[in-house]
Design an enzyme around this catalytic site. Structure first.
Site, PDB file in Angstrom:
ATOM      1  N   GLY A 111     -11.827  44.064  58.485  1.00  0.00           N
ATOM      2  CA  GLY A 111     -12.910  44.162  57.513  1.00  0.00           C
ATOM      3  C   GLY A 111     -12.512  43.635  56.132  1.00  0.00           C
ATOM      4  O   GLY A 111     -13.372  43.198  55.359  1.00  0.00           O
ATOM      5  N   GLU A 114     -13.082  40.024  56.343  1.00  0.00           N
ATOM      6  CA  GLU A 114     -14.543  39.818  56.384  1.00  0.00           C
ATOM      7  C   GLU A 114     -15.162  40.016  55.004  1.00  0.00           C
ATOM      8  O   GLU A 114     -16.052  39.262  54.597  1.00  0.00           O
ATOM      9  CB  GLU A 114     -15.170  40.784  57.400  1.00  0.00           C
ATOM     10  CG  GLU A 114     -14.770  40.426  58.827  1.00  0.00           C
ATOM     11  CD  GLU A 114     -15.209  41.474  59.844  1.00  0.00           C
ATOM     12  OE1 GLU A 114     -14.875  42.661  59.646  1.00  0.00           O
ATOM     13  OE2 GLU A 114     -15.892  41.120  60.808  1.00  0.00           O
ATOM     14  N   GLU A 134      -8.630  43.002  65.080  1.00  0.00           N
ATOM     15  CA  GLU A 134      -9.387  44.038  65.791  1.00  0.00           C
ATOM     16  C   GLU A 134      -9.080  44.069  67.276  1.00  0.00           C
ATOM     17  O   GLU A 134      -9.119  45.121  67.920  1.00  0.00           O
ATOM     18  CB  GLU A 134     -10.893  43.822  65.589  1.00  0.00           C
ATOM     19  CG  GLU A 134     -11.403  44.167  64.195  1.00  0.00           C
ATOM     20  CD  GLU A 134     -11.351  43.008  63.213  1.00  0.00           C
ATOM     21  OE1 GLU A 134     -10.620  42.028  63.480  1.00  0.00           O
ATOM     22  OE2 GLU A 134     -12.038  43.077  62.188  1.00  0.00           O
TER      23      GLU A 134
HETATM   24  C1  HXC Z   1      -6.555  53.248  57.853  1.00  0.00           C
HETATM   25  C2  HXC Z   1      -4.613  52.220  57.223  1.00  0.00           C
HETATM   26  C3  HXC Z   1      -5.140  50.952  57.580  1.00  0.00           C
HETATM   27  C4  HXC Z   1      -6.468  50.916  58.079  1.00  0.00           C
HETATM   28  C5  HXC Z   1      -3.130  50.676  56.852  1.00  0.00           C
HETATM   29  N1  HXC Z   1      -3.373  51.986  56.784  1.00  0.00           N
HETATM   30  N2  HXC Z   1      -4.184  50.024  57.342  1.00  0.00           N
HETATM   31  N3  HXC Z   1      -5.328  53.341  57.350  1.00  0.00           N
HETATM   32  N4  HXC Z   1      -7.125  52.076  58.202  1.00  0.00           N
HETATM   33  N5  HXC Z   1      -7.063  49.761  58.421  1.00  0.00           N
HETATM   34  C6  HXC Z   1      -2.477  53.038  56.311  1.00  0.00           C
HETATM   35  C7  HXC Z   1      -1.352  53.318  57.293  1.00  0.00           C
HETATM   36  O1  HXC Z   1      -1.791  54.178  58.306  1.00  0.00           O
HETATM   37  C8  HXC Z   1      -0.340  53.958  56.404  1.00  0.00           C
HETATM   38  O2  HXC Z   1      -0.707  55.297  56.166  1.00  0.00           O
HETATM   39  C9  HXC Z   1      -0.508  53.212  55.094  1.00  0.00           C
HETATM   40  O3  HXC Z   1      -1.814  52.630  55.140  1.00  0.00           O
HETATM   41  C10 HXC Z   1       0.505  52.093  54.926  1.00  0.00           C
HETATM   42  O4  HXC Z   1       0.453  51.285  56.079  1.00  0.00           O
HETATM   43  P1  HXC Z   1       1.769  50.877  56.951  1.00  0.00           P
HETATM   44  O5  HXC Z   1       1.294  50.507  58.288  1.00  0.00           O
HETATM   45  O6  HXC Z   1       2.809  51.928  56.812  1.00  0.00           O
HETATM   46  O7  HXC Z   1       2.257  49.599  56.129  1.00  0.00           O
HETATM   47  P2  HXC Z   1       3.030  48.324  56.687  1.00  0.00           P
HETATM   48  O8  HXC Z   1       4.104  48.740  57.647  1.00  0.00           O
HETATM   49  O9  HXC Z   1       3.413  47.532  55.487  1.00  0.00           O
HETATM   50  O10 HXC Z   1       1.947  47.518  57.531  1.00  0.00           O
HETATM   51  C11 HXC Z   1       0.836  46.965  56.912  1.00  0.00           C
HETATM   52  C12 HXC Z   1      -0.191  46.529  57.958  1.00  0.00           C
HETATM   53  C13 HXC Z   1      -0.538  47.707  58.891  1.00  0.00           C
HETATM   54  C14 HXC Z   1       0.329  45.344  58.775  1.00  0.00           C
HETATM   55  C15 HXC Z   1      -1.432  46.052  57.162  1.00  0.00           C
HETATM   56  O11 HXC Z   1      -0.856  48.848  58.093  1.00  0.00           O
HETATM   57  C16 HXC Z   1      -1.683  47.448  59.798  1.00  0.00           C
HETATM   58  O12 HXC Z   1      -1.550  46.763  60.800  1.00  0.00           O
HETATM   59  N6  HXC Z   1      -2.835  48.039  59.465  1.00  0.00           N
HETATM   60  C17 HXC Z   1      -4.034  47.938  60.312  1.00  0.00           C
HETATM   61  C18 HXC Z   1      -4.663  46.580  60.191  1.00  0.00           C
HETATM   62  C19 HXC Z   1      -5.889  46.468  61.074  1.00  0.00           C
HETATM   63  O13 HXC Z   1      -5.806  46.661  62.305  1.00  0.00           O
HETATM   64  N7  HXC Z   1      -7.018  46.178  60.477  1.00  0.00           N
HETATM   65  C20 HXC Z   1      -8.312  46.090  61.197  1.00  0.00           C
HETATM   66  C21 HXC Z   1      -8.999  47.437  61.236  1.00  0.00           C
HETATM   67  S1  HXC Z   1     -10.452  47.375  62.182  1.00  0.00           S
HETATM   68  P3  HXC Z   1       0.378  56.483  56.234  1.00  0.00           P
HETATM   69  O14 HXC Z   1      -0.446  57.721  56.027  1.00  0.00           O
HETATM   70  O15 HXC Z   1       1.043  56.378  57.553  1.00  0.00           O
HETATM   71  O16 HXC Z   1       1.300  56.191  55.080  1.00  0.00           O
HETATM   72  C22 HXC Z   1     -11.569  46.640  61.166  1.00  0.00           C
HETATM   73  C23 HXC Z   1     -12.956  46.508  61.746  1.00  0.00           C
HETATM   74  C24 HXC Z   1     -13.904  45.991  60.715  1.00  0.00           C
HETATM   75  O17 HXC Z   1     -11.311  46.279  60.067  1.00  0.00           O
HETATM   76  C25 HXC Z   1     -15.299  46.399  61.025  1.00  0.00           C
HETATM   77  C26 HXC Z   1     -16.178  46.171  59.835  1.00  0.00           C
HETATM   78  C27 HXC Z   1     -17.507  46.840  59.921  1.00  0.00           C
END
Ligand code: HXC
Length: 260
Positions: A111, A114, A134
């Site tokens: 997102g 996006e 995703e």
């Molecule tokens: C909730 C999130 C998050 C997310 C990171 N965090 N991304 N929380 N939703 N999308 C949180 C982690 O849980 C963590 O919390 C803190 O942020 C730091 O993240 P880390 O993973 O420890 O950091 P790092 O190792 O540097 O990795 C960064 C990262 C990774 C590569 C960005 O966090 C990651 O892969 N995040 C998810 C990315 C993702 O899948 N995005 C798409 C989501 S689905 P804690 O509490 O553990 O410290 C989407 C659908 C859109 O976006 C639909 C639109 C309508």
């Protein structure tokens, strides 16, 4: 806005309205509250005659790491569909008529990517990383990623990113046409502000008509888009600023636009 926002900060710099996503511990993961606050701030700037352009930015580490996965994790299809969960307030940004620049550093994923693509153009810091991961969560992009990404980077790279979930760095994103410029991290806001202040100098009717016309190229067919552009082009000749701009050019002087 009825109450002070908690997950964004809002400030102005001259005629530029700047919104900074501010949920640092969650890497600016996007939830309904944040998107509501962002939408309200952008709408307020859009309605403010003192504002000519907006910037949306995040932190050094993350523009936004996507929609809030924790909030989505337990949702059933019915929860998502009936409540139009998470996507219900994502389209506000599309109704903004003045230009919105995304200044992206760090992660712009899911997102977050996006959201950046919903802005009018993206200026990236050299540490920016873009992706639609995703697929790794067992879902697909839900805020226009499958539609805007191929329009920006072509089918092959869009499929690559959407199907593998890999990230691309700022250099690759610029080469692919997703971002308009890449600058060193410490120059990101200067560069975005410079672009925004330049836009603010122009006639607002022509700026908004230009934005609307470019956006038309993404809706419908080429002929409709070209005809829409032609009519908007013709309409520009009804403005004082067209007279001023062209007179200034012909007389080799700097234009002073009225409608800013
Ligand atoms: C909730 C999130 C998050 C997310 C990171 N965090 N991304 N929380 N939703 N999308 C949180 C982690 O849980 C963590 O919390 C803190 O942020 C730091 O993240 P880390 O993973 O420890 O950091 P790092 O190792 O540097 O990795 C960064 C990262 C990774 C590569 C960005 O966090 C990651 O892969 N995040 C998810 C990315 C993702 O899948 N995005 C798409 C989501 S689905 P804690 O509490 O553990 O410290 C989407 C659908 C859109 O976006 C639909 C639109 C309508």
């Amino acid at each position: 806005m009825s109450q002070a926002p908690e997950l964004i900060t809002v400030r102005t710099e001259g005629r530029v309205g700047i919104v900074t996503l501010n949920r640092p511990k969650q890497l600016n993961a996007l939830n309904n509250q944040l998107m509501d606050e962002l939408g309200a701030a952008l709408k307020a700037f859009d309605a403010d005659a003192g504002i000519g352009c907006m910037i949306v930015t995040g932190s050094e580490k993350a523009f936004a790491a996507g929609a809030d996965i924790g909030a989505m994790a337990k949702y059933t299809f019915a929860d998502a569909y009936n409540g139009d969960y998470i996507t219900r307030n994502w389209e506000t940004i599309r109704s903004i008529r003045k230009p919105v620049i995304a200044a992206v550093s760090g992660f712009a994923l899911g997102g977050g990517c996006e959201l950046a693509m919903m802005c009018d153009f993206i200026i990236a810091a050299d540490n920016a990383k873009f992706g639609q991961p995703e697929i790794k969560l067992g879902i697909i992009p839900g805020a226009g990623g499958t539609q805007r990404l191929p329009r920006a980077v072509g089918k092959s790279k869009a499929m690559d990113l959407v199907l593998t979930g890999r990230m691309m760095d700022a250099t690759e994103a610029e080469r692919a046409g997703l971002v308009s410029r890449v600058v060193p991290l410490d120059k990101l806001m200067d560069e975005a502000l410079g672009a925004a202040l330049t836009i603010c100098e122009f006639s607002l009717p022509s700026v908004m008509a230009a934005k609307e016309s470019v956006n038309r190229s993404f809706e419908g067919g080429l002929s409709d888009g070209v005809m829409f552009e032609r009519r908007m082009f013709h309409a520009m000749f009804a403005t004082e600023d067209q007279k001023e701009g062209m007179d200034a050019f012909v007389n080799k002087r700097k234009p002073v636009f009225t409608h800013r």
